[in-house]
Design a protein around this motif. Structure first.
Motif, PDB file in Angstrom:
ATOM      1  N   VAL A 246     -35.832  50.285  62.415  1.00 43.33           N
ATOM      2  CA  VAL A 246     -35.167  49.812  61.197  1.00 43.33           C
ATOM      3  C   VAL A 246     -35.209  50.933  60.168  1.00 43.33           C
ATOM      4  O   VAL A 246     -36.261  51.514  59.909  1.00 43.33           O
ATOM      5  N   GLU A 247     -34.052  51.237  59.602  1.00 41.35           N
ATOM      6  CA  GLU A 247     -33.981  52.287  58.598  1.00 41.35           C
ATOM      7  C   GLU A 247     -34.329  51.707  57.230  1.00 41.35           C
ATOM      8  O   GLU A 247     -33.919  50.602  56.900  1.00 41.35           O
ATOM      9  N   PRO A 248     -35.068  52.446  56.414  1.00 42.56           N
ATOM     10  CA  PRO A 248     -35.394  51.950  55.069  1.00 42.56           C
ATOM     11  C   PRO A 248     -34.152  51.959  54.176  1.00 42.56           C
ATOM     12  O   PRO A 248     -33.202  52.697  54.423  1.00 42.56           O
ATOM     13  N   LEU A 249     -34.199  51.125  53.153  1.00 43.96           N
ATOM     14  CA  LEU A 249     -33.078  51.073  52.220  1.00 43.96           C
ATOM     15  C   LEU A 249     -33.061  52.324  51.357  1.00 43.96           C
ATOM     16  O   LEU A 249     -34.101  52.855  50.969  1.00 43.96           O
ATOM     17  N   LEU A 250     -31.857  52.773  51.044  1.00 40.85           N
ATOM     18  CA  LEU A 250     -31.698  53.895  50.129  1.00 40.85           C
ATOM     19  C   LEU A 250     -31.948  53.423  48.705  1.00 40.85           C
ATOM     20  O   LEU A 250     -31.798  52.238  48.398  1.00 40.85           O
ATOM     21  N   PRO A 251     -32.332  54.339  47.813  1.00 39.76           N
ATOM     22  CA  PRO A 251     -32.569  53.933  46.423  1.00 39.76           C
ATOM     23  C   PRO A 251     -31.352  53.272  45.777  1.00 39.76           C
ATOM     24  O   PRO A 251     -31.499  52.311  45.012  1.00 39.76           O
ATOM     25  N   VAL A 252     -30.162  53.755  46.077  1.00 38.30           N
ATOM     26  CA  VAL A 252     -28.966  53.159  45.484  1.00 38.30           C
ATOM     27  C   VAL A 252     -28.744  51.747  46.011  1.00 38.30           C
ATOM     28  O   VAL A 252     -28.279  50.866  45.280  1.00 38.30           O
ATOM     29  N   GLU A 253     -29.114  51.502  47.264  1.00 38.41           N
ATOM     30  CA  GLU A 253     -28.994  50.157  47.823  1.00 38.41           C
ATOM     31  C   GLU A 253     -29.983  49.205  47.146  1.00 38.41           C
ATOM     32  O   GLU A 253     -29.647  48.054  46.858  1.00 38.41           O
ATOM     33  N   LYS A 254     -31.188  49.697  46.858  1.00 40.01           N
ATOM     34  CA  LYS A 254     -32.177  48.877  46.154  1.00 40.01           C
ATOM     35  C   LYS A 254     -31.681  48.526  44.756  1.00 40.01           C
ATOM     36  O   LYS A 254     -31.857  47.403  44.279  1.00 40.01           O
ATOM     37  N   LYS A 255     -31.049  49.497  44.079  1.00 39.81           N
ATOM     38  CA  LYS A 255     -30.511  49.243  42.741  1.00 39.81           C
ATOM     39  C   LYS A 255     -29.398  48.204  42.800  1.00 39.81           C
ATOM     40  O   LYS A 255     -29.325  47.313  41.947  1.00 39.81           O
ATOM     41  N   LEU A 256     -28.520  48.308  43.790  1.00 37.50           N
ATOM     42  CA  LEU A 256     -27.434  47.336  43.920  1.00 37.50           C
ATOM     43  C   LEU A 256     -27.959  45.933  44.177  1.00 37.50           C
ATOM     44  O   LEU A 256     -27.456  44.957  43.609  1.00 37.50           O
ATOM     45  N   ILE A 257     -28.978  45.822  45.012  1.00 33.87           N
ATOM     46  CA  ILE A 257     -29.578  44.513  45.281  1.00 33.87           C
ATOM     47  C   ILE A 257     -30.193  43.952  44.008  1.00 33.87           C
ATOM     48  O   ILE A 257     -30.022  42.775  43.674  1.00 33.87           O
ATOM     49  N   GLY A 258     -30.920  44.793  43.275  1.00 33.91           N
ATOM     50  CA  GLY A 258     -31.542  44.352  42.031  1.00 33.91           C
ATOM     51  C   GLY A 258     -30.525  43.908  40.998  1.00 33.91           C
ATOM     52  O   GLY A 258     -30.685  42.868  40.358  1.00 33.91           O
TER      53      GLY A 258
END
Length: 50
Positions: free
Chosen positions: A14-26
């Motif tokens: 499983v690949e970790p989430l990118l920082p931009v993906e974490k921001k979009l989720i937040g």
């Protein structure tokens, strides 16, 4: 897809989430929860009468 391809896909790391993906989720969760709070408050102030 063949059966071997499916097995390789399931067993892949499983690949970790990118920082931009974490921001979009937040941001998505924040906007969604914020809008729910606004709608609940609006419903309390101006109830729907049928």
């Amino acid at each position: 897809m063949s059966q071997a391809d499916l097995k390789n896909e399931i067993n892949s790391a499983v690949e970790p989430l990118l920082p931009v993906e974490k921001k979009l989720i937040g941001w998505s969760l924040g906007i969604g929860i914020g809008l729910l709070i606004v709608l609940i408050a609006l419903n309390q102030l101006v109830p729907i009468r049928l």
